[in-house]
Design a protein around this motif. Structure first.
Motif, short mmCIF file in Angstrom:
data_model
loop_
_atom_site.label_atom_id
_atom_site.label_comp_id
_atom_site.label_asym_id
_atom_site.label_seq_id
_atom_site.Cartn_x
_atom_site.Cartn_y
_atom_site.Cartn_z
N UNK A 1 -10.07 -1.21 -8.75
CA UNK A 1 -9.21 -1.86 -7.75
C UNK A 1 -9.98 -3.00 -7.10
N UNK A 2 -9.33 -4.10 -6.88
CA UNK A 2 -9.98 -5.26 -6.29
C UNK A 2 -10.43 -5.00 -4.85
N UNK A 3 -9.85 -3.98 -4.20
CA UNK A 3 -10.18 -3.70 -2.80
C UNK A 3 -11.13 -2.51 -2.65
N UNK A 4 -10.79 -1.39 -3.31
CA UNK A 4 -11.56 -0.16 -3.07
C UNK A 4 -12.43 0.25 -4.24
N UNK A 5 -12.23 -0.33 -5.41
CA UNK A 5 -13.05 0.00 -6.57
C UNK A 5 -12.56 1.18 -7.39
N UNK A 6 -11.51 1.87 -6.93
CA UNK A 6 -10.96 3.00 -7.67
C UNK A 6 -10.30 2.50 -8.95
N UNK A 7 -10.37 3.30 -10.00
CA UNK A 7 -9.79 2.91 -11.28
C UNK A 7 -8.25 2.82 -11.17
N UNK B 1 0.84 -1.20 0.00
CA UNK B 1 0.00 0.00 0.00
C UNK B 1 0.88 1.25 0.00
N UNK B 2 1.85 1.25 -0.88
CA UNK B 2 2.86 2.30 -0.90
C UNK B 2 2.76 3.11 -2.19
N UNK B 3 2.70 4.42 -2.05
CA UNK B 3 2.69 5.29 -3.22
C UNK B 3 4.00 5.15 -3.97
N UNK B 4 3.95 4.83 -5.27
CA UNK B 4 5.18 4.57 -6.01
C UNK B 4 6.10 5.77 -6.13
N UNK B 5 5.57 6.98 -5.92
CA UNK B 5 6.39 8.18 -6.08
C UNK B 5 7.08 8.59 -4.78
N UNK C 1 3.88 6.04 -17.04
CA UNK C 1 5.23 5.62 -17.38
C UNK C 1 6.21 6.15 -16.34
N UNK C 2 6.95 5.23 -15.76
CA UNK C 2 7.97 5.59 -14.77
C UNK C 2 9.26 4.86 -15.14
N UNK C 3 10.30 5.62 -15.38
CA UNK C 3 11.55 5.00 -15.77
C UNK C 3 11.44 4.25 -17.08
N UNK C 4 10.68 4.81 -18.02
CA UNK C 4 10.49 4.23 -19.36
C UNK C 4 9.78 2.88 -19.33
N UNK C 5 9.13 2.56 -18.22
CA UNK C 5 8.36 1.32 -18.11
C UNK C 5 6.98 1.63 -17.56
N UNK C 6 6.00 0.83 -17.93
CA UNK C 6 4.64 1.03 -17.45
C UNK C 6 4.53 0.69 -15.97
N UNK C 7 3.83 1.53 -15.24
CA UNK C 7 3.57 1.29 -13.83
C UNK C 7 2.07 1.33 -13.58
N UNK C 8 1.56 0.31 -12.91
CA UNK C 8 0.15 0.22 -12.56
C UNK C 8 0.03 0.40 -11.04
N UNK C 9 -0.95 1.24 -10.63
CA UNK C 9 -1.13 1.42 -9.20
C UNK C 9 -2.51 2.00 -8.90
N UNK C 10 -2.93 1.84 -7.65
CA UNK C 10 -4.23 2.35 -7.21
C UNK C 10 -4.02 3.66 -6.45
N UNK C 11 -4.55 4.76 -6.97
CA UNK C 11 -4.32 6.06 -6.34
C UNK C 11 -5.01 6.23 -4.99
N UNK C 12 -5.93 5.33 -4.62
CA UNK C 12 -6.56 5.40 -3.31
C UNK C 12 -5.86 4.50 -2.31
N UNK C 13 -5.74 3.21 -2.63
CA UNK C 13 -5.08 2.28 -1.70
C UNK C 13 -3.62 2.64 -1.49
N UNK C 14 -3.00 3.27 -2.49
CA UNK C 14 -1.58 3.60 -2.41
C UNK C 14 -1.36 5.10 -2.31
N UNK C 15 -2.38 5.81 -1.79
CA UNK C 15 -2.27 7.27 -1.67
C UNK C 15 -1.11 7.65 -0.77
#
Length: 332
Positions: free
Chosen positions: A307-313, A240-244, A318-332
């Motif tokens: 999101x499988x947990x909270x329902x947020x899209x 549950x960690x914000x990637x940034x 793109x981060x470091x020239x690679x695709x990154x998928x994340x939940x902006x609510x669970x990982x806020x």
């Protein structure tokens, strides 16, 4: 690009089929002719994987370093002694294509990835195996010996009964023992190599002193070896960690849990060939997950889906020239 579990699986098959045997080496493509000439007629002494790189030792203090990169693949053919510590597969072995072994035991998935099958004693089978993230373009049924050269083969290694063809690697070089050790020293810790406690401390120290985002640090092979795009996205979600978040801003206990999670997930990937990152599944849900990547991950490859947990899209960026998928609510 193959992630760490794939390379460990490849190394284990080399260990079972080439270590202790004299190899014939050639470069059908011609780009590794000098290196193949050095390897030809030598006995394979050992093999090991560290992160995304494999190191094969031949007698006379010669090391072969292979990094498959985005497009590399090992194709095995002939009589193969399967490693009892990993699942045999029809589909991809991290991701590996293996035909001719226990087809009824396998669970195929809709992306052609490796499936979980029975794990038992070593057994020999006449098979043709591809070990990479790609399986297209391999049509030989494994019945001809020696197998015909298909495509641009950088290096062919052969025993009397087993052949391994390397095509499309990012790196295929010979090294001295000192050069090999220097290469490994530049890599971050691998949970399956070295002392577990020391590995954890190396990882924590590397992350906690950097202002770089944790999303970039997990893909930095000098910080931690073996993590790729799939494991990165999934580990960050599981934490549950914000990637940034800058590495030095991540609480130490969270950094430690990231490492311990990687130490849990990597052996599962090595054993099954699947990057299974969802926990607590029922038997039916687990079987569905092994059969379909769409049921196997929390966020990876789920851009625009809830999101499988909270329902947020789920967000894709793109981060470091690679695709990154994340939940902006669970990982806020």
């Amino acid at each position: 690009m193959p992630e760490g579990h794939s390379v460990h699986r490849i190394a284990r098959q080399f260990d079972h089929n080439f270590v202790g045997k004299t190899v014939r080496a050639s470069s059908p493509q011609g780009r590794f002719a000098e290196g193949a000439a050095v390897l030809d007629g030598r006995e394979v002494v050992s093999v090991k994987a560290v992160g995304k790189q494999m190191f094969l030792e031949a007698d006379g203090d010669v090391w072969l370093r292979v990094h498959l990169g985005l497009y590399g693949a090992w194709d095995f053919a002939g009589e193969i002694l399967l490693d009892p510590t990993i699942a045999s597969a029809n589909g991809r072995m991290g991701q590996t294509n293996q035909r001719g072994t226990d087809p009824d035991a396998a669970i195929f998935d809709d992306a052609g990835e490796n499936s979980l099958a029975s794990i038992g004693a070593p057994r020999r089978a006449r098979v043709h195996v591809r070990m990479s993230e790609q399986t297209k373009g391999l049509e030989d049924d494994g019945s001809e010996w020696p197998p015909p050269v298909v495509g641009q083969v950088r290096l062919r290694l052969m025993t009397d009964v087993t052949a391994a063809d390397l095509r499309g690697p990012t790196a295929c070089v010979l090294q001295t023992p000192d050069e090999m050790l220097a290469t490994v020293a530049k890599l971050g810790p691998d949970p399956l190599v070295g002392d577990p406690a020391e590995n954890e401390e190396r990882f924590v120290s590397a992350v906690r002193r950097k202002g770089t985002s944790i999303a970039l640090l997990l893909m930095d092979q000098s910080v931690v070896a073996g993590i790729g795009n799939v494991y990165r996205a999934e580990m960050l979600y599981r934490a549950r960690l914000n990637p940034h978040t800058p590495g030095k801003a991540v609480p130490e206990e969270v950094v430690r849990e990231l490492w311990r999670d990687w130490a849990r997930l990597l052996p599962i990937g090595v054993e099954t060939g699947q990057m299974m990152t969802m926990d607590g599944l029922s038997p039916d849900a687990h079987r569905a997950a092994m059969a379909s990547r769409d049921d196997r991950h929390w966020v990876y490859h789920r851009a625009g889906l809830p999101c499988r947990v909270c329902g947020t899209q789920i967000v894709l960026e793109e981060v470091g020239a690679r695709n990154l998928y994340w939940c902006p609510k669970c990982q806020a």
